[in-house]
Design an enzyme around this catalytic site. Structure first.
Site, PDB file in Angstrom:
ATOM      1  N   ASP A 260     -16.951   8.168  -0.644  1.00 32.09           N
ATOM      2  CA  ASP A 260     -15.621   8.021  -0.038  1.00 32.09           C
ATOM      3  C   ASP A 260     -15.241   9.399   0.484  1.00 32.09           C
ATOM      4  O   ASP A 260     -15.890  10.404   0.136  1.00 32.09           O
ATOM      5  CB  ASP A 260     -14.629   7.530  -1.115  1.00 32.09           C
ATOM      6  CG  ASP A 260     -13.210   7.314  -0.590  1.00 32.09           C
ATOM      7  OD1 ASP A 260     -13.037   7.187   0.647  1.00 32.09           O
ATOM      8  OD2 ASP A 260     -12.269   7.280  -1.414  1.00 32.09           O
TER       9      ASP A 260
ATOM     10  N   ARG B  56       0.861  -1.188   0.000  1.00 29.85           N
ATOM     11  CA  ARG B  56       0.000   0.000   0.000  1.00 29.85           C
ATOM     12  C   ARG B  56       0.892   1.231   0.000  1.00 29.85           C
ATOM     13  O   ARG B  56       1.794   1.358   0.834  1.00 29.85           O
ATOM     14  CB  ARG B  56      -0.913   0.052   1.230  1.00 29.85           C
ATOM     15  CG  ARG B  56      -1.535   1.443   1.404  1.00 29.85           C
ATOM     16  CD  ARG B  56      -2.533   1.570   2.519  1.00 29.85           C
ATOM     17  NE  ARG B  56      -3.770   0.899   2.168  1.00 29.85           N
ATOM     18  CZ  ARG B  56      -4.950   1.198   2.708  1.00 29.85           C
ATOM     19  NH1 ARG B  56      -5.042   2.156   3.613  1.00 29.85           N
ATOM     20  NH2 ARG B  56      -6.032   0.540   2.361  1.00 29.85           N
TER      21      ARG B  56
ATOM     22  N   GLN C 131     -10.422  -3.706  -2.387  1.00 28.24           N
ATOM     23  CA  GLN C 131     -11.685  -3.111  -1.914  1.00 28.24           C
ATOM     24  C   GLN C 131     -12.829  -3.485  -2.860  1.00 28.24           C
ATOM     25  O   GLN C 131     -13.968  -3.718  -2.417  1.00 28.24           O
ATOM     26  CB  GLN C 131     -11.526  -1.584  -1.846  1.00 28.24           C
ATOM     27  CG  GLN C 131     -12.762  -0.846  -1.380  1.00 28.24           C
ATOM     28  CD  GLN C 131     -13.002  -0.962   0.118  1.00 28.24           C
ATOM     29  OE1 GLN C 131     -12.088  -0.754   0.909  1.00 28.24           O
ATOM     30  NE2 GLN C 131     -14.220  -1.299   0.503  1.00 28.24           N
TER      31      GLN C 131
ATOM     32  N   ARG D 234     -13.922  -7.250   3.575  1.00 25.51           N
ATOM     33  CA  ARG D 234     -12.515  -7.054   3.178  1.00 25.51           C
ATOM     34  C   ARG D 234     -11.715  -8.293   3.540  1.00 25.51           C
ATOM     35  O   ARG D 234     -10.872  -8.747   2.778  1.00 25.51           O
ATOM     36  CB  ARG D 234     -11.897  -5.834   3.896  1.00 25.51           C
ATOM     37  CG  ARG D 234     -12.470  -4.466   3.568  1.00 25.51           C
ATOM     38  CD  ARG D 234     -12.349  -4.101   2.110  1.00 25.51           C
ATOM     39  NE  ARG D 234     -11.001  -4.256   1.607  1.00 25.51           N
ATOM     40  CZ  ARG D 234      -9.973  -3.422   1.837  1.00 25.51           C
ATOM     41  NH1 ARG D 234     -10.153  -2.330   2.531  1.00 25.51           N
ATOM     42  NH2 ARG D 234      -8.768  -3.659   1.336  1.00 25.51           N
TER      43      ARG D 234
ATOM     44  N   HIS E 192      -7.849   0.638  -6.040  1.00 24.74           N
ATOM     45  CA  HIS E 192      -8.038  -0.066  -4.758  1.00 24.74           C
ATOM     46  C   HIS E 192      -8.711  -1.416  -5.052  1.00 24.74           C
ATOM     47  O   HIS E 192      -9.871  -1.637  -4.698  1.00 24.74           O
ATOM     48  CB  HIS E 192      -8.879   0.797  -3.815  1.00 24.74           C
ATOM     49  CG  HIS E 192      -8.764   0.428  -2.370  1.00 24.74           C
ATOM     50  ND1 HIS E 192      -7.978  -0.608  -1.919  1.00 24.74           N
ATOM     51  CD2 HIS E 192      -9.346   0.959  -1.260  1.00 24.74           C
ATOM     52  CE1 HIS E 192      -8.081  -0.695  -0.601  1.00 24.74           C
ATOM     53  NE2 HIS E 192      -8.902   0.248  -0.176  1.00 24.74           N
TER      54      HIS E 192
ATOM     55  N   CYS F  40     -16.164   2.852   1.746  1.00 24.22           N
ATOM     56  CA  CYS F  40     -15.020   1.945   2.010  1.00 24.22           C
ATOM     57  C   CYS F  40     -14.486   2.134   3.428  1.00 24.22           C
ATOM     58  O   CYS F  40     -13.810   1.251   3.942  1.00 24.22           O
ATOM     59  CB  CYS F  40     -13.934   2.151   0.971  1.00 24.22           C
ATOM     60  SG  CYS F  40     -13.276   3.828   0.915  1.00 24.22           S
TER      61      CYS F  40
HETATM   62  N1  NVA Z   1      -9.728   7.457  -1.145  1.00 25.51           N
HETATM   63  C1  NVA Z   1      -9.326   7.042   0.177  1.00 25.51           C
HETATM   64  C2  NVA Z   1      -9.598   5.588   0.376  1.00 25.51           C
HETATM   65  C3  NVA Z   1      -9.276   5.077   1.740  1.00 25.51           C
HETATM   66  C4  NVA Z   1      -9.549   3.613   1.903  1.00 25.51           C
HETATM   67  C5  NVA Z   1      -7.851   7.359   0.368  1.00 25.51           C
HETATM   68  O1  NVA Z   1      -7.060   7.047  -0.527  1.00 25.51           O
HETATM   69  O2  NVA Z   1      -7.508   7.925   1.405  1.00 25.51           O
HETATM   70  N1   CP Z   2     -11.113   0.776   3.179  1.00 25.34           N
HETATM   71  C1   CP Z   2      -9.811   0.715   3.511  1.00 25.34           C
HETATM   72  O1   CP Z   2      -8.933   0.464   2.680  1.00 25.34           O
HETATM   73  O2   CP Z   2      -9.571   0.926   4.825  1.00 25.34           O
HETATM   74  P1   CP Z   2      -8.138   1.102   5.499  1.00 25.34           P
HETATM   75  O3   CP Z   2      -7.534   2.370   4.952  1.00 25.34           O
HETATM   76  O4   CP Z   2      -8.410   1.174   6.967  1.00 25.34           O
HETATM   77  O5   CP Z   2      -7.280  -0.083   5.124  1.00 25.34           O
END
Ligand code: NVA
Ligand code: CP
Length: 342
Positions: free
Chosen positions: A242, A118, A148, A329, A145, A283
Site C-alpha cells: 500500500d 469514509r 477492501q 471492490r 478498511h 488496494c
Molecule cells: N492506506 C491508504 C489506503 C487507500 C485506499 C490510505 O489510507 O490512504
Molecule cells: N482502495 C481504495 O479504497 O480506493 P479509493 O481510495 O479510490 O476508494
C-alpha cells in the site's frame, strides 16, 4: 448459492440490518458467505441476469476523504440493484463542522436505508452506527478498511493455485495503517498464513497484534510479524503493499517513511522470494510511476524513479492482480449491501 438468487435466499444468510464497521463484526462463516454471494453476483452481472434486490433503497454515502474505487463501487452496486446513492461530504453538507455524528445519524436514518462513511476516525463511524437505526458501513478510516478486505479475499480466492491449501500472503509496508491492521485481522479471522513484513516501528499497535494472535488460536491462522524480508515473503502466494504515506498524513513524513521502507519495496527481487507464480496486490491508488502529481514530486525529490512502494516493472507485469482487486471492490460491496438490505 442457489441459481435463482432471491431476497429470501439472501435473508437466509442472517445478515439483515447488520453494520460493517470492522472485519471483526462478522465471523469467518459470515465473511465466507459474503464472498460466496459476491462471486454469485459477479457471475450473474456478467451473464446479464442479475436480480435487482434493492429497488427503492437509498444509500447515504459520506466521503470526508477522497475516493475513486470505494465511491464508484457503492454507487454502481446500488444502481445495478435498482437503488440510489446520495453523496455527502464535509465541504458541501453540515457534517462535522456544524452537525455531530450522532445528530447526522439520526437525520439520515429517517430518510435513508443505509449509511456509508469514509473519514479519519474510527470513533466517528462507530458513533454514526450507535445512533443510526439503519446499517452503517465503514468505507475506510485510519484504522480499518473492511470493505477492501472482502475484495482482497475474493481476489485471492480467484487466483489461489490450490484452494484446498491454506491461503498465504504477506503485507510489506506501513503496517500500522488501515491496510496493515485489516490484512492482519482478516487473515487471523479467516485462518490464513498471514505475514506482516515491516520495520518494527511500523507494526500494528500491540492491541491489534494481541487480537490477531487470540483469533488465530480459534481459526488456526499462522501469524508472523517480522522485519526480515526473506522470512516474511518466502513461499507466500500473494504479496500485498500500500502507499507509504496515507491520506491525512503530513507531507513531511515522506522522508522518514522512505528511509524506513525502501528495503520493503515490492520489486522483482522481492517477488522472486515468494511462491512461484506469486501475485502482487495493491488496494490502489499506487505510486509506481511519475504520472501523478505526488508520484512525480516524490520520485524527483528522493530519486526513486522506478516506482515507490511497488516498482513500475512489477506493476506492469502479469504478476499484478490489482485491477482484479479493484473490480472486486464493486462485487463485494454489492454483496454487503444486498446481504444487509435485501
Ligand atoms: N492506506 C491508504 C489506503 C487507500 C485506499 C490510505 O489510507 O490512504
Ligand atoms: N482502495 C481504495 O479504497 O480506493 P479509493 O481510495 O479510490 O476508494
Amino acid at each position: 448459492m442457489n441459481a435463482d438468487l432471491t431476497a429470501d435466499h439472501v435473508r437466509s444468510l442472517g445478515l439483515t440490518g447488520r453494520d460493517f464497521l470492522r472485519e471483526l463484526d462478522f465471523t469467518a462463516v459470515e465473511l465466507n458467505s459474503l464472498l460466496d454471494l459476491a462471486a454469485r453476483l459477479k457471475q450473474l452481472r456478467k451473464q446479464g441476469s442479475e436480480p435487482a434486490l434493492l429497488q427503492r433503497k437509498n444509500l447515504a454515502a459520506i466521503f470526508e476523504k477522497t475516493s475513486t474505487r470505494t465511491r464508484i463501487s457503492f454507487s454502481v452496486a446500488m444502481a445495478d440493484q435498482g437503488g440510489n446513492t446520495t453523496f455527502l461530504d464535509g465541504a458541501s453538507s453540515q457534517i462535522g463542522h456544524k452537525e455531530s455524528p450522532a445528530d447526522t445519524a439520526r437525520v439520515l436514518s429517517r430518510i435513508f436505508d443505509a449509511i456509508e462513511f469514509r473519514g479519519s476516525e474510527q470513533a466517528v463511524v462507530e458513533e454514526l452506527a450507535q445512533h443510526s437505526s439503519v446499517p452503517v458501513y465503514n468505507g475506510l478510516t485510519d484504522q480499518w478498511h473492511p470493505t477492501q478486505m472482502l475484495a482482497d479475499f475474493l481476489t485471492m480466492r480467484e487466483h489461489q493455485s490450490n484452494p484446498q491449501e491454506r491461503l498465504s500472503y504477506c503485507y510489506l509496508g506501513d503496517a500500522r495503517n488501515n491496510m496493515g491492521n485489516s490484512l492482519l485481522i482478516m487473515g487471523a479471522i479467516m485462518g490464513a498464513d498471514t505475514r506482516i513484513v515491516a520495520p518494527k516501528v511500523l507494526w500494528p499497535d500491540h492491541s491489534v497484534i494481541d487480537q490477531a494472535n487470540a483469533l488465530a488460536q480459534a481459526s488456526g491462522a499462522k501469524i508472523t510479524l517480522t522485519e526480515d524480508i526473506t522470512e516474511g515473503v518466502s513461499g507466500a502466494e500473494f504479496v500485498h503493499t500500500d502507499v507509504w504515506v496515507s491520506m491525512g498524513e503530513a507531507k513531511d513524513v515522506w522522508q522518514e517513511r522512505i528511509e524506513l521502507l525502501k528495503p520493503y519495496q515490492v520489486n522483482q527481487e522481492v517477488l522472486d522470494l515468494a511462491a512461484s507464480n506469486a501475485k502482487a496486490m495493491h488496494c490502489l491508488p499506487a505510486y509506481h510511476d511519475t504520472k501523478t502529481v505526488i508520484g512525480a514530486q516524490i520520485a524527483q525529490e528522493f530519486n526513486l524513479h522506478g516506482g515507490i512502494e511497488i516498482t513500475h516493472e512489477v506493476f506492469e507485469s502479469p504478476a499484478n492482480i490489482a485491477f482484479d482487486q479493484a473490480e472486486n471492490r464493486m462485487h463485494t460491496i454489492k454483496s454487503i449491501l444486498v446481504a444487509t438490505l435485501a
